[in-house]
Design an enzyme around this catalytic site. Structure first.
Site, PDB file in Angstrom:
ATOM      1  N   CYS A  60      39.356  42.129  41.357  1.00  0.00           N
ATOM      2  CA  CYS A  60      40.456  41.541  40.898  1.00  0.00           C
ATOM      3  C   CYS A  60      41.620  42.553  40.402  1.00  0.00           C
ATOM      4  O   CYS A  60      41.370  43.729  40.036  1.00  0.00           O
ATOM      5  CB  CYS A  60      40.028  40.940  39.696  1.00  0.00           C
ATOM      6  SG  CYS A  60      38.977  41.897  38.464  1.00  0.00           S
ATOM      7  N   GLU A 108      46.781  36.116  40.690  1.00  0.00           N
ATOM      8  CA  GLU A 108      46.088  36.280  42.275  1.00  0.00           C
ATOM      9  C   GLU A 108      44.888  35.126  42.108  1.00  0.00           C
ATOM     10  O   GLU A 108      44.096  34.772  40.968  1.00  0.00           O
ATOM     11  CB  GLU A 108      45.601  37.479  42.652  1.00  0.00           C
ATOM     12  CG  GLU A 108      46.116  38.693  42.210  1.00  0.00           C
ATOM     13  CD  GLU A 108      45.118  39.831  42.478  1.00  0.00           C
ATOM     14  OE1 GLU A 108      45.895  41.184  42.468  1.00  0.00           O
ATOM     15  OE2 GLU A 108      44.081  39.955  42.356  1.00  0.00           O
TER      16      GLU A 108
END
Ligand code: SAH
Length: 404
Positions: A388, A90
């Site tokens: 995250c 990501e």
């Protein structure tokens, strides 16, 4: 076969010299890669066909594949990329984040991943939940800002079963931002530009925070090479002072980083100011306890004369007692560091909670009373799992469910 975006200008120049290509061709190629953000050799119309053929035979040109995006009300956007081996990573695009580096800004920051998964198993973090898979390669790091800028300008389609309803064909526009210049006129590099002379006036992404999935300092070589490419005037053109690297505390690599010429900003994921608290939530502290971590940070601070940021997630009942502000303030003073308080983002399946707003504010006030420069991040992107590893985890779970 190496990817073309894993090479420095010097390496490309060596290759082109070996192929008896004129030197200006290197800058034409760099323009296609880092200004036009080309995704195919065919697009490089001012390079001779024979050279394009030769490049194709020796190098890959592999863009990151966008499989999913998520945008929040405050226009923070999260990109989920699929790598060539099918792994997911990501990046998060944040419109302006004064809390990160202490200066107000109307620019965009990209939060970059450095590994697939994470081996460090901080107890509160989604990234480590499914373990560590591999280090990202140089080009997979370099590609993140390029692909985010590309994704920002273009629509994409998600594979069936991955994109939630209503998200397919969503255009990745961030409010009030014109499309990046340089994109529309790649042919302008016909003029054999000098390195750096073709930098477009305004880029979407001005800052990088190396705070995505993974432990950056555990992928030291690839990350440093990628950052040199992203920092170079012929590459990403992002100032080193605009790059913040965050680590869970790998003391020997912090010392090594201090000896690099690159002037990066350093952030330490502290989250506890005593070994007792830190041991509870961060296994890395048993390998490099606070004494060692602090000494390495002191070395960095002295070598770089650069302010260090101490990141401190507020976790209810774990590290939010006001008595913790005393050792935290002592550490901040010793390292001439500022403290960035981050209210914890709840992770599905983990028991940790963020403290109430008054507790957060009281913790901030207590630090300030002790003369510490401290900020409390009023979270952007809380509603899009911005911490995250969360989008990746969710997508993997959804994919797994769709397969049964
Ligand atoms: N491994 C590196 C960089 C990746 S994590 C590091 O530890 O610094 C980036 C930051 O996000 C770290 O400070 C990490 O502790 C924090 N983080 C992880 N999970 C979080 C969550 N659920 N809520 C808020 N911050 C989180």
């Amino acid at each position: 076969m190496a990817d073309i975006k894993s090479l420095t200008r010097e390496e490309l120049a060596g290759q082109f010299a070996a192929w008896s290509q004129p030197a200006y061709r290197v800058d034409q190629l760099l323009h296609w890669l880092y200004v036009a953000r080309a995704t195919s050799w065919d697009a490089m119309s001012n390079l001779p066909k024979s050279l394009r053929q030769q490049l194709q035979e020796h190098y890959t040109l592999q863009p990151l594949e966008l499989v999913r995006t998520q945008g929040a009300g405050d226009s923070t956007q999260k990109f989920l990329w699929k790598l060539s081996d099918g792994a997911f990573i990501e990046s998060v695009l944040i419109p302006a984040n004064p809390g990160l580096d202490g200066e107000a800004s109307d620019r965009h920051t990209l939060c970059v991943s450095t590994q697939v998964g994470c081996a460090y198993a901080c107890k509160f973090c989604a990234s480590g939940l499914e373990g560590w898979k591999r280090n990202l390669r140089v080009e997979e790091i370099v590609e993140q800002p390029l692909a985010a800028e590309r994704g920002h300008a273009q629509p994409t389609r998600a594979p069936a079963g991955v994109m939630p309803e209503g998200m397919a064909d969503k255009r990745f526009r961030v409010q009030n931002e014109p499309p990046p210049s340089g994109l529309a006129h790649p042919a302008s590099c016909d003029a054999h530009p000098e390195p750096g002379s073709f930098r477009p006036a305004s880029r979407l992404i001005q800052n990088l925070v190396i705070m995505g999935m993974g432990e950056p300092l555990a992928n030291y070589e690839n990350l440093l090479k990628a950052l040199r490419i992203l920092n170079a005037p012929w590459g990403g053109g992002i100032g080193a002072r605009k790059i913040t690297l965050s680590t869970s505390g790998l003391a020997p690599q912090i010392r090594r980083l201090a000896d690099e010429p690159l002037q990066l900003r350093l952030a330490i994921s502290l989250h506890g100011a005593t070994d007792e608290t830190r041991n509870r939530i961060m296994p890395i502290n048993r390998r490099y306890p606070l004494r060692e971590l602090t000494a390495a940070c002191e070395y960095y601070q002295q070598k770089k004369e650069r302010m260090i940021t101490l990141e401190y997630i507020l976790l209810a009942g774990v590290n939010d007692d006001l008595k913790e502000t005393r050792p935290l303030a002592a550490l901040a003073h010793r390292l001439k560091a500022k403290v960035n308080l981050i209210p914890y983002n709840k992770v599905e399946g983990l028991p940790w909670e963020r403290p109430a707003q008054q507790v957060q504010e009281a913790f901030l006030a207590a630090l300030q009373k002790r003369d510490v420069t401290a900020t409390l991040r009023r979270e952007k992107g809380h509603d899009i799992d911005a911490a995250c590893g969360q989008l990746r985890l969710r997508t993997q779970r959804e994919l797994a469910r769709s397969l049964v």
